[in-house]
Write a protein that holds these residues in place. Structure first.
Motif, PDB file in Angstrom:
ATOM      1  N   THR A   6      34.068  27.022  46.097  1.00 22.11           N
ATOM      2  CA  THR A   6      32.858  26.190  46.173  1.00 22.11           C
ATOM      3  C   THR A   6      33.021  25.175  47.302  1.00 22.11           C
ATOM      4  O   THR A   6      34.026  25.190  48.019  1.00 22.11           O
ATOM      5  CB  THR A   6      32.545  25.537  44.798  1.00 22.11           C
ATOM      6  N   GLY A   7      32.021  24.323  47.507  1.00 28.13           N
ATOM      7  CA  GLY A   7      32.100  23.311  48.569  1.00 28.13           C
ATOM      8  C   GLY A   7      31.463  23.783  49.864  1.00 28.13           C
ATOM      9  O   GLY A   7      31.179  24.974  50.042  1.00 28.13           O
ATOM     10  N   GLY A   8      31.252  22.853  50.766  1.00 28.50           N
ATOM     11  CA  GLY A   8      30.529  23.103  52.014  1.00 28.50           C
ATOM     12  C   GLY A   8      31.129  24.185  52.897  1.00 28.50           C
ATOM     13  O   GLY A   8      30.406  24.847  53.642  1.00 28.50           O
ATOM     14  N   ASP A   9      32.443  24.383  52.823  1.00 32.00           N
ATOM     15  CA  ASP A   9      33.080  25.400  53.666  1.00 32.00           C
ATOM     16  C   ASP A   9      33.478  26.652  52.879  1.00 32.00           C
ATOM     17  O   ASP A   9      34.336  27.415  53.318  1.00 32.00           O
ATOM     18  CB  ASP A   9      34.308  24.802  54.373  1.00 32.00           C
ATOM     19  N   ALA A  10      32.846  26.836  51.721  1.00 33.72           N
ATOM     20  CA  ALA A  10      33.190  27.984  50.868  1.00 33.72           C
ATOM     21  C   ALA A  10      33.053  29.306  51.621  1.00 33.72           C
ATOM     22  O   ALA A  10      33.919  30.183  51.520  1.00 33.72           O
ATOM     23  CB  ALA A  10      32.311  27.991  49.621  1.00 33.72           C
ATOM     24  N   LEU A  11      31.990  29.445  52.406  1.00 36.97           N
ATOM     25  CA  LEU A  11      31.756  30.724  53.083  1.00 36.97           C
ATOM     26  C   LEU A  11      32.819  31.010  54.146  1.00 36.97           C
ATOM     27  O   LEU A  11      33.235  32.153  54.316  1.00 36.97           O
ATOM     28  CB  LEU A  11      30.350  30.777  53.683  1.00 36.97           C
ATOM     29  N   ALA A  12      33.257  29.965  54.851  1.00 41.10           N
ATOM     30  CA  ALA A  12      34.331  30.152  55.835  1.00 41.10           C
ATOM     31  C   ALA A  12      35.587  30.676  55.144  1.00 41.10           C
ATOM     32  O   ALA A  12      36.211  31.641  55.604  1.00 41.10           O
ATOM     33  CB  ALA A  12      34.624  28.842  56.557  1.00 41.10           C
ATOM     34  N   PHE A  13      35.936  30.083  54.006  1.00 41.70           N
ATOM     35  CA  PHE A  13      37.152  30.497  53.302  1.00 41.70           C
ATOM     36  C   PHE A  13      37.009  31.838  52.588  1.00 41.70           C
ATOM     37  O   PHE A  13      37.996  32.445  52.213  1.00 41.70           O
ATOM     38  CB  PHE A  13      37.610  29.397  52.334  1.00 41.70           C
ATOM     39  N   HIS A  14      35.773  32.290  52.426  1.00 39.26           N
ATOM     40  CA  HIS A  14      35.557  33.615  51.838  1.00 39.26           C
ATOM     41  C   HIS A  14      36.124  34.712  52.738  1.00 39.26           C
ATOM     42  O   HIS A  14      36.512  35.776  52.284  1.00 39.26           O
ATOM     43  CB  HIS A  14      34.060  33.845  51.593  1.00 39.26           C
ATOM     44  N   LYS A  15      36.196  34.422  54.048  1.00 39.51           N
ATOM     45  CA  LYS A  15      36.790  35.387  54.991  1.00 39.51           C
ATOM     46  C   LYS A  15      38.279  35.555  54.713  1.00 39.51           C
ATOM     47  O   LYS A  15      38.870  36.582  55.008  1.00 39.51           O
ATOM     48  CB  LYS A  15      36.601  34.894  56.432  1.00 39.51           C
ATOM     49  N   LEU A  16      38.894  34.496  54.183  1.00 32.80           N
ATOM     50  CA  LEU A  16      40.326  34.520  53.875  1.00 32.80           C
ATOM     51  C   LEU A  16      40.558  35.068  52.462  1.00 32.80           C
ATOM     52  O   LEU A  16      41.379  35.960  52.261  1.00 32.80           O
ATOM     53  CB  LEU A  16      40.880  33.091  53.986  1.00 32.80           C
ATOM     54  N   PHE A  17      39.809  34.516  51.508  1.00 25.75           N
ATOM     55  CA  PHE A  17      39.913  34.950  50.106  1.00 25.75           C
ATOM     56  C   PHE A  17      38.772  35.937  49.855  1.00 25.75           C
ATOM     57  O   PHE A  17      37.744  35.592  49.274  1.00 25.75           O
ATOM     58  CB  PHE A  17      39.816  33.746  49.170  1.00 25.75           C
ATOM     59  N   LYS A  18      38.986  37.174  50.324  1.00 26.38           N
ATOM     60  CA  LYS A  18      37.902  38.161  50.338  1.00 26.38           C
ATOM     61  C   LYS A  18      37.422  38.538  48.934  1.00 26.38           C
ATOM     62  O   LYS A  18      36.281  38.943  48.763  1.00 26.38           O
ATOM     63  CB  LYS A  18      38.364  39.409  51.093  1.00 26.38           C
ATOM     64  N   HIS A  19      38.323  38.449  47.938  1.00 25.11           N
ATOM     65  CA  HIS A  19      37.933  38.863  46.591  1.00 25.11           C
ATOM     66  C   HIS A  19      37.477  37.695  45.719  1.00 25.11           C
ATOM     67  O   HIS A  19      37.254  37.862  44.521  1.00 25.11           O
ATOM     68  CB  HIS A  19      39.092  39.609  45.929  1.00 25.11           C
ATOM     69  N   ALA A  20      37.359  36.526  46.330  1.00 29.73           N
ATOM     70  CA  ALA A  20      36.957  35.349  45.551  1.00 29.73           C
ATOM     71  C   ALA A  20      35.472  35.417  45.201  1.00 29.73           C
ATOM     72  O   ALA A  20      34.683  36.088  45.863  1.00 29.73           O
ATOM     73  CB  ALA A  20      37.226  34.087  46.364  1.00 29.73           C
ATOM     74  N   THR A  21      35.097  34.719  44.136  1.00 25.91           N
ATOM     75  CA  THR A  21      33.691  34.520  43.808  1.00 25.91           C
ATOM     76  C   THR A  21      33.234  33.234  44.486  1.00 25.91           C
ATOM     77  O   THR A  21      33.863  32.188  44.312  1.00 25.91           O
ATOM     78  CB  THR A  21      33.533  34.336  42.280  1.00 25.91           C
ATOM     79  N   VAL A  22      32.164  33.324  45.267  1.00 24.70           N
ATOM     80  CA  VAL A  22      31.623  32.111  45.881  1.00 24.70           C
ATOM     81  C   VAL A  22      30.549  31.534  44.954  1.00 24.70           C
ATOM     82  O   VAL A  22      29.622  32.245  44.563  1.00 24.70           O
ATOM     83  CB  VAL A  22      31.037  32.397  47.281  1.00 24.70           C
TER      84      VAL A  22
END
Lengths: 205, 205
Positions: free
Chosen positions: A170-186
Protein backbone atom coordinates in the motif's frame (compact mmCIF):
# COMPACT_ATOMS: atom_id res chain seq x y z
CA UNK A 1 -18.02 12.68 5.59
CA UNK A 2 -14.45 12.77 4.36
CA UNK A 3 -11.58 10.46 5.38
CA UNK A 4 -8.03 11.72 5.76
CA UNK A 5 -4.74 9.89 6.36
CA UNK A 6 -2.09 12.46 7.27
CA UNK A 7 1.54 11.55 6.73
CA UNK A 8 4.85 13.34 7.03
CA UNK A 9 4.48 15.14 3.71
CA UNK A 10 0.79 15.14 2.76
CA UNK A 11 -2.88 14.99 3.70
CA UNK A 12 -4.38 12.07 1.77
CA UNK A 13 -8.15 12.51 1.41
CA UNK A 14 -10.92 10.17 0.38
CA UNK A 15 -14.23 11.86 -0.39
CA UNK A 16 -16.66 9.22 -1.65
CA UNK A 17 -14.72 7.66 -4.52
CA UNK A 18 -12.53 10.68 -5.02
CA UNK A 19 -8.99 10.56 -3.68
CA UNK A 20 -6.69 13.60 -3.50
CA UNK A 21 -3.59 14.83 -1.74
CA UNK A 22 -2.59 18.18 -0.25
CA UNK A 23 0.85 19.18 0.95
CA UNK A 24 1.24 19.55 4.74
CA UNK A 25 3.32 22.62 4.02
CA UNK A 26 0.61 24.59 2.21
CA UNK A 27 -2.81 23.12 3.03
CA UNK A 28 -5.01 24.93 5.52
CA UNK A 29 -7.41 22.51 7.29
CA UNK A 30 -9.90 25.35 7.83
CA UNK A 31 -10.64 25.12 4.09
CA UNK A 32 -12.78 22.03 4.76
CA UNK A 33 -16.13 22.64 6.40
CA UNK A 34 -17.40 19.04 6.21
CA UNK A 35 -16.88 16.43 8.91
CA UNK A 36 -13.44 14.81 8.51
CA UNK A 37 -12.41 11.56 10.21
CA UNK A 38 -8.64 11.39 10.25
CA UNK A 39 -5.49 9.72 11.52
CA UNK A 40 -2.16 11.55 11.63
CA UNK A 41 1.46 10.46 12.15
CA UNK A 42 2.35 14.12 11.84
CA UNK A 43 2.38 15.46 15.40
CA UNK A 44 2.51 19.09 14.30
CA UNK A 45 -0.62 18.74 12.15
CA UNK A 46 -2.30 16.66 14.85
CA UNK A 47 -1.92 19.49 17.36
CA UNK A 48 -3.33 21.97 14.86
CA UNK A 49 -6.39 19.80 14.23
CA UNK A 50 -7.24 19.28 17.89
CA UNK A 51 -8.85 22.71 18.02
CA UNK A 52 -11.12 22.09 15.02
CA UNK A 53 -14.62 20.75 15.72
CA UNK A 54 -15.24 19.11 12.36
CA UNK A 55 -11.99 17.07 12.44
CA UNK A 56 -12.28 13.80 14.44
CA UNK A 57 -9.19 11.81 15.33
CA UNK A 58 -9.90 8.08 14.91
CA UNK A 59 -6.83 6.98 16.88
CA UNK A 60 -8.72 6.99 20.18
CA UNK A 61 -11.23 4.43 18.87
CA UNK A 62 -8.68 1.69 18.44
CA UNK A 63 -7.05 -0.65 20.94
CA UNK A 64 -3.35 0.18 20.49
CA UNK A 65 -2.27 -2.20 23.26
CA UNK A 66 -1.03 -4.99 20.89
CA UNK A 67 1.28 -2.44 19.20
CA UNK A 68 4.07 -0.28 20.61
CA UNK A 69 3.87 3.21 22.02
CA UNK A 70 5.69 5.19 19.32
CA UNK A 71 4.35 3.17 16.39
CA UNK A 72 2.81 5.30 13.65
CA UNK A 73 -0.99 5.26 13.73
CA UNK A 74 -1.10 4.57 9.96
CA UNK A 75 0.87 1.35 10.53
CA UNK A 76 -1.54 0.34 13.29
CA UNK A 77 -4.56 0.95 11.04
CA UNK A 78 -2.91 -1.03 8.23
CA UNK A 79 -2.21 -3.94 10.60
CA UNK A 80 -5.81 -3.88 11.89
CA UNK A 81 -6.95 -4.58 8.32
CA UNK A 82 -4.72 -7.64 7.75
CA UNK A 83 -5.13 -10.97 9.54
CA UNK A 84 -2.12 -12.79 8.11
CA UNK A 85 0.55 -11.22 5.94
CA UNK A 86 3.45 -8.80 5.64
CA UNK A 87 2.37 -5.23 4.91
CA UNK A 88 4.61 -2.82 3.01
CA UNK A 89 3.44 0.79 3.20
CA UNK A 90 5.58 2.65 0.67
CA UNK A 91 5.39 6.35 1.49
CA UNK A 92 8.07 8.88 2.54
CA UNK A 93 9.10 6.11 4.90
CA UNK A 94 8.65 2.49 3.87
CA UNK A 95 7.24 0.51 6.77
CA UNK A 96 7.15 -3.28 6.87
CA UNK A 97 4.86 -4.96 9.42
CA UNK A 98 4.18 -8.60 10.14
CA UNK A 99 0.76 -9.95 11.15
CA UNK A 100 0.53 -13.66 11.93
CA UNK A 101 -2.90 -15.14 12.56
CA UNK A 102 -4.21 -11.80 13.76
CA UNK A 103 -1.20 -11.09 16.01
CA UNK A 104 1.22 -8.19 15.44
CA UNK A 105 4.74 -9.66 15.39
CA UNK A 106 6.69 -6.41 14.93
CA UNK A 107 7.94 -4.37 12.03
CA UNK A 108 10.74 -2.24 10.68
CA UNK A 109 11.21 1.09 8.92
CA UNK A 110 13.18 1.63 5.74
CA UNK A 111 13.59 4.90 3.84
CA UNK A 112 11.00 5.52 1.12
CA UNK A 113 11.86 5.62 -2.57
CA UNK A 114 12.37 9.37 -2.89
CA UNK A 115 14.17 9.77 0.44
CA UNK A 116 16.63 7.03 -0.54
CA UNK A 117 17.22 8.41 -4.04
CA UNK A 118 17.96 11.77 -2.46
CA UNK A 119 20.34 10.14 0.03
CA UNK A 120 22.48 8.53 -2.68
CA UNK A 121 22.53 11.73 -4.75
CA UNK A 122 23.60 13.73 -1.68
CA UNK A 123 26.46 11.35 -0.85
CA UNK A 124 27.91 11.88 -4.33
CA UNK A 125 26.75 13.32 -7.67
CA UNK A 126 28.13 10.07 -9.14
CA UNK A 127 25.25 8.23 -7.40
CA UNK A 128 22.48 10.46 -8.73
CA UNK A 129 20.37 7.80 -10.48
CA UNK A 130 16.78 6.64 -10.30
CA UNK A 131 16.34 3.05 -9.14
CA UNK A 132 16.16 0.21 -11.62
CA UNK A 133 13.31 -2.00 -10.40
CA UNK A 134 14.25 -4.56 -13.05
CA UNK A 135 17.74 -5.04 -11.54
CA UNK A 136 18.88 -8.68 -11.53
CA UNK A 137 18.60 -9.77 -7.90
CA UNK A 138 20.61 -12.94 -8.47
CA UNK A 139 23.84 -11.32 -9.62
CA UNK A 140 26.11 -8.74 -8.02
CA UNK A 141 25.92 -5.54 -10.10
CA UNK A 142 28.62 -4.17 -12.37
CA UNK A 143 27.29 -0.68 -13.05
CA UNK A 144 26.47 2.30 -10.82
CA UNK A 145 22.70 2.42 -11.33
CA UNK A 146 22.34 -1.26 -10.53
CA UNK A 147 24.80 -0.95 -7.62
CA UNK A 148 22.50 1.50 -5.83
CA UNK A 149 19.31 -0.28 -6.99
CA UNK A 150 20.59 -3.60 -5.62
CA UNK A 151 21.67 -1.84 -2.40
CA UNK A 152 18.20 -0.43 -1.85
CA UNK A 153 15.96 -3.13 -3.32
CA UNK A 154 17.68 -6.52 -2.97
CA UNK A 155 18.30 -6.06 0.76
CA UNK A 156 14.63 -5.14 1.29
CA UNK A 157 13.37 -7.91 -0.98
CA UNK A 158 15.32 -10.67 0.76
CA UNK A 159 14.19 -9.53 4.21
CA UNK A 160 10.51 -9.35 3.22
CA UNK A 161 10.55 -12.70 1.41
CA UNK A 162 12.33 -14.42 4.30
CA UNK A 163 9.08 -14.25 6.30
CA UNK A 164 7.21 -16.47 3.80
CA UNK A 165 3.96 -14.56 4.19
CA UNK A 166 1.53 -13.07 1.67
CA UNK A 167 2.78 -9.58 0.76
CA UNK A 168 0.35 -6.64 0.79
CA UNK A 169 1.50 -3.37 -0.80
CA UNK A 170 0.00 0.00 0.00
CA UNK A 171 1.06 3.67 0.02
CA UNK A 172 1.86 6.19 -2.69
CA UNK A 173 4.68 4.14 -4.21
CA UNK A 174 2.89 0.78 -4.05
CA UNK A 175 2.82 0.42 -7.83
CA UNK A 176 6.56 1.05 -8.19
CA UNK A 177 7.29 -1.68 -5.64
CA UNK A 178 4.88 -4.04 -7.37
CA UNK A 179 7.58 -4.39 -10.05
CA UNK A 180 9.83 -5.84 -7.33
CA UNK A 181 7.23 -7.81 -5.36
CA UNK A 182 5.48 -9.24 -8.41
CA UNK A 183 3.23 -11.60 -6.44
CA UNK A 184 2.13 -9.02 -3.89
CA UNK A 185 -1.45 -7.81 -3.55
CA UNK A 186 -1.67 -4.07 -4.16
CA UNK A 187 -4.27 -2.43 -1.94
CA UNK A 188 -4.02 1.33 -2.09
CA UNK A 189 -7.22 1.62 -0.05
CA UNK A 190 -5.96 -0.51 2.86
CA UNK A 191 -5.79 2.29 5.43
CA UNK A 192 -9.00 4.01 4.28
CA UNK A 193 -10.86 0.69 4.43
CA UNK A 194 -9.48 0.10 7.90
CA UNK A 195 -10.68 3.57 8.92
CA UNK A 196 -14.16 2.78 7.55
CA UNK A 197 -14.31 -0.43 9.59
CA UNK A 198 -13.34 1.39 12.79
CA UNK A 199 -15.97 4.06 12.09
CA UNK A 200 -18.69 1.43 11.62
CA UNK A 201 -17.59 -0.55 14.67
CA UNK A 202 -17.45 2.46 16.94
CA UNK A 203 -20.51 4.01 15.33
CA UNK A 204 -18.89 7.40 14.92
CA UNK A 205 -18.33 10.16 12.38
CA UNK B 1 56.19 10.59 0.46
CA UNK B 2 52.61 10.88 1.69
CA UNK B 3 49.63 8.71 0.69
CA UNK B 4 46.16 10.16 0.29
CA UNK B 5 42.76 8.51 -0.28
CA UNK B 6 40.27 11.22 -1.23
CA UNK B 7 36.59 10.52 -0.67
CA UNK B 8 33.40 12.51 -1.00
CA UNK B 9 33.87 14.31 2.30
CA UNK B 10 37.55 14.12 3.26
CA UNK B 11 41.20 13.76 2.31
CA UNK B 12 42.53 10.77 4.27
CA UNK B 13 46.32 11.01 4.62
CA UNK B 14 48.98 8.53 5.69
CA UNK B 15 52.37 10.06 6.42
CA UNK B 16 54.65 7.30 7.73
CA UNK B 17 52.63 5.89 10.63
CA UNK B 18 50.60 9.02 11.08
CA UNK B 19 47.06 9.10 9.75
CA UNK B 20 44.95 12.25 9.51
CA UNK B 21 41.91 13.62 7.74
CA UNK B 22 41.10 17.00 6.21
CA UNK B 23 37.72 18.17 5.00
CA UNK B 24 37.36 18.52 1.22
CA UNK B 25 35.43 21.71 1.91
CA UNK B 26 38.26 23.54 3.67
CA UNK B 27 41.59 21.87 2.88
CA UNK B 28 43.89 23.54 0.36
CA UNK B 29 46.14 20.95 -1.38
CA UNK B 30 48.78 23.65 -1.97
CA UNK B 31 49.53 23.42 1.77
CA UNK B 32 51.47 20.21 1.15
CA UNK B 33 54.85 20.61 -0.49
CA UNK B 34 55.91 16.95 -0.25
CA UNK B 35 55.26 14.34 -2.91
CA UNK B 36 51.72 12.92 -2.49
CA UNK B 37 50.51 9.70 -4.15
CA UNK B 38 46.73 9.72 -4.20
CA UNK B 39 43.51 8.23 -5.44
CA UNK B 40 40.27 10.24 -5.58
CA UNK B 41 36.61 9.37 -6.08
CA UNK B 42 35.93 13.07 -5.81
CA UNK B 43 35.96 14.36 -9.38
CA UNK B 44 36.04 18.00 -8.33
CA UNK B 45 39.15 17.51 -6.18
CA UNK B 46 40.71 15.30 -8.86
CA UNK B 47 40.48 18.12 -11.39
CA UNK B 48 42.03 20.56 -8.92
CA UNK B 49 44.98 18.23 -8.29
CA UNK B 50 45.77 17.62 -11.93
CA UNK B 51 47.58 20.94 -12.12
CA UNK B 52 49.82 20.22 -9.11
CA UNK B 53 53.23 18.70 -9.81
CA UNK B 54 53.77 17.05 -6.41
CA UNK B 55 50.39 15.22 -6.46
CA UNK B 56 50.50 11.88 -8.40
CA UNK B 57 47.31 10.06 -9.26
CA UNK B 58 47.81 6.30 -8.81
CA UNK B 59 44.70 5.35 -10.76
CA UNK B 60 46.58 5.22 -14.07
CA UNK B 61 48.93 2.52 -12.70
CA UNK B 62 46.23 -0.06 -12.24
CA UNK B 63 44.48 -2.34 -14.71
CA UNK B 64 40.84 -1.29 -14.30
CA UNK B 65 39.64 -3.65 -17.04
CA UNK B 66 38.24 -6.33 -14.63
CA UNK B 67 36.06 -3.64 -12.99
CA UNK B 68 33.40 -1.35 -14.43
CA UNK B 69 33.77 2.11 -15.88
CA UNK B 70 32.08 4.23 -13.23
CA UNK B 71 33.29 2.17 -10.25
CA UNK B 72 34.97 4.25 -7.54
CA UNK B 73 38.76 4.00 -7.61
CA UNK B 74 38.83 3.35 -3.82
CA UNK B 75 36.69 0.23 -4.35
CA UNK B 76 39.04 -0.94 -7.11
CA UNK B 77 42.09 -0.47 -4.86
CA UNK B 78 40.35 -2.33 -2.02
CA UNK B 79 39.47 -5.23 -4.36
CA UNK B 80 43.06 -5.37 -5.63
CA UNK B 81 44.17 -6.09 -2.05
CA UNK B 82 41.75 -9.01 -1.46
CA UNK B 83 41.98 -12.38 -3.21
CA UNK B 84 38.88 -14.01 -1.75
CA UNK B 85 36.31 -12.25 0.41
CA UNK B 86 33.55 -9.68 0.67
CA UNK B 87 34.82 -6.17 1.35
CA UNK B 88 32.72 -3.61 3.22
CA UNK B 89 34.08 -0.07 2.98
CA UNK B 90 32.04 1.94 5.49
CA UNK B 91 32.44 5.61 4.61
CA UNK B 92 29.91 8.26 3.53
CA UNK B 93 28.72 5.53 1.21
CA UNK B 94 28.97 1.91 2.29
CA UNK B 95 30.26 -0.19 -0.59
CA UNK B 96 30.15 -3.98 -0.66
CA UNK B 97 32.34 -5.82 -3.17
CA UNK B 98 32.83 -9.51 -3.84
CA UNK B 99 36.17 -11.06 -4.83
CA UNK B 100 36.20 -14.79 -5.56
CA UNK B 101 39.55 -16.46 -6.15
CA UNK B 102 41.02 -13.22 -7.42
CA UNK B 103 38.08 -12.37 -9.67
CA UNK B 104 35.81 -9.33 -9.14
CA UNK B 105 32.21 -10.61 -9.08
CA UNK B 106 30.45 -7.24 -8.67
CA UNK B 107 29.30 -5.10 -5.80
CA UNK B 108 26.63 -2.79 -4.48
CA UNK B 109 26.34 0.58 -2.75
CA UNK B 110 24.40 1.27 0.42
CA UNK B 111 24.17 4.59 2.28
CA UNK B 112 26.79 5.11 4.98
CA UNK B 113 25.92 5.31 8.69
CA UNK B 114 25.63 9.08 8.95
CA UNK B 115 23.86 9.53 5.61
CA UNK B 116 21.26 6.94 6.63
CA UNK B 117 20.73 8.40 10.09
CA UNK B 118 20.18 11.79 8.49
CA UNK B 119 17.72 10.25 6.01
CA UNK B 120 15.49 8.81 8.75
CA UNK B 121 15.63 12.04 10.76
CA UNK B 122 14.66 14.05 7.67
CA UNK B 123 11.68 11.81 6.88
CA UNK B 124 10.26 12.48 10.34
CA UNK B 125 11.50 13.90 13.66
CA UNK B 126 9.95 10.74 15.19
CA UNK B 127 12.72 8.73 13.47
CA UNK B 128 15.61 10.82 14.76
CA UNK B 129 17.57 8.05 16.54
CA UNK B 130 21.09 6.70 16.39
CA UNK B 131 21.32 3.07 15.27
CA UNK B 132 21.34 0.27 17.80
CA UNK B 133 24.07 -2.11 16.60
CA UNK B 134 22.99 -4.59 19.27
CA UNK B 135 19.48 -4.90 17.77
CA UNK B 136 18.15 -8.46 17.82
CA UNK B 137 18.35 -9.61 14.20
CA UNK B 138 16.17 -12.65 14.80
CA UNK B 139 13.06 -10.84 15.94
CA UNK B 140 10.92 -8.16 14.32
CA UNK B 141 11.30 -4.94 16.34
CA UNK B 142 8.67 -3.39 18.60
CA UNK B 143 10.18 0.03 19.23
CA UNK B 144 11.17 2.93 16.97
CA UNK B 145 14.94 2.83 17.46
CA UNK B 146 15.09 -0.87 16.72
CA UNK B 147 12.66 -0.46 13.81
CA UNK B 148 15.10 1.82 11.97
CA UNK B 149 18.17 -0.12 13.16
CA UNK B 150 16.71 -3.36 11.85
CA UNK B 151 15.73 -1.61 8.60
CA UNK B 152 19.28 -0.39 8.03
CA UNK B 153 21.35 -3.21 9.53
CA UNK B 154 19.46 -6.49 9.23
CA UNK B 155 18.86 -6.05 5.51
CA UNK B 156 22.58 -5.34 4.96
CA UNK B 157 23.68 -8.15 7.27
CA UNK B 158 21.58 -10.82 5.56
CA UNK B 159 22.77 -9.80 2.10
CA UNK B 160 26.46 -9.81 3.09
CA UNK B 161 26.23 -13.13 4.95
CA UNK B 162 24.36 -14.80 2.06
CA UNK B 163 27.61 -14.82 0.07
CA UNK B 164 29.36 -17.12 2.60
CA UNK B 165 32.71 -15.39 2.18
CA UNK B 166 35.21 -14.01 4.70
CA UNK B 167 34.17 -10.44 5.55
CA UNK B 168 36.75 -7.64 5.50
CA UNK B 169 35.78 -4.30 7.03
CA UNK B 170 37.47 -1.02 6.19
CA UNK B 171 36.62 2.71 6.11
CA UNK B 172 35.97 5.31 8.81
CA UNK B 173 33.02 3.44 10.33
CA UNK B 174 34.63 -0.03 10.24
CA UNK B 175 34.68 -0.34 14.02
CA UNK B 176 30.99 0.51 14.37
CA UNK B 177 30.09 -2.21 11.85
CA UNK B 178 32.37 -4.68 13.60
CA UNK B 179 29.66 -4.84 16.30
CA UNK B 180 27.33 -6.20 13.60
CA UNK B 181 29.81 -8.34 11.65
CA UNK B 182 31.48 -9.83 14.72
CA UNK B 183 33.61 -12.35 12.79
CA UNK B 184 34.85 -9.86 10.20
CA UNK B 185 38.49 -8.85 9.85
CA UNK B 186 38.91 -5.12 10.40
CA UNK B 187 41.61 -3.66 8.17
CA UNK B 188 41.56 0.12 8.28
CA UNK B 189 44.79 0.21 6.23
CA UNK B 190 43.41 -1.90 3.35
CA UNK B 191 43.40 0.87 0.75
CA UNK B 192 46.70 2.43 1.87
CA UNK B 193 48.36 -0.99 1.77
CA UNK B 194 46.95 -1.56 -1.69
CA UNK B 195 48.35 1.84 -2.76
CA UNK B 196 51.78 0.89 -1.37
CA UNK B 197 51.75 -2.36 -3.37
CA UNK B 198 50.89 -0.55 -6.60
CA UNK B 199 53.66 1.99 -5.92
CA UNK B 200 56.21 -0.78 -5.40
CA UNK B 201 55.02 -2.73 -8.43
CA UNK B 202 55.05 0.24 -10.77
CA UNK B 203 58.22 1.66 -9.17
CA UNK B 204 56.75 5.13 -8.81
CA UNK B 205 56.37 7.96 -6.32
Amino acid sequence: MVLCDIGNTSYHFLDGDEEFKKSVKTFNPLEIKERVCYISVNQKVKKQLQGLENWSDLSSFINTQPYYETMGIDRIFACEAVHHGIIIDAGSALTVDVMKDGVFEGGFIYPGLHAMMHTYATISPALNYSFNFEVNLDKMPKNSQDAISYGYLKTLYSEVMSHSLPVILTGGDALAFHKLFKHATVDEMLIFNSMKKIIQKADIC
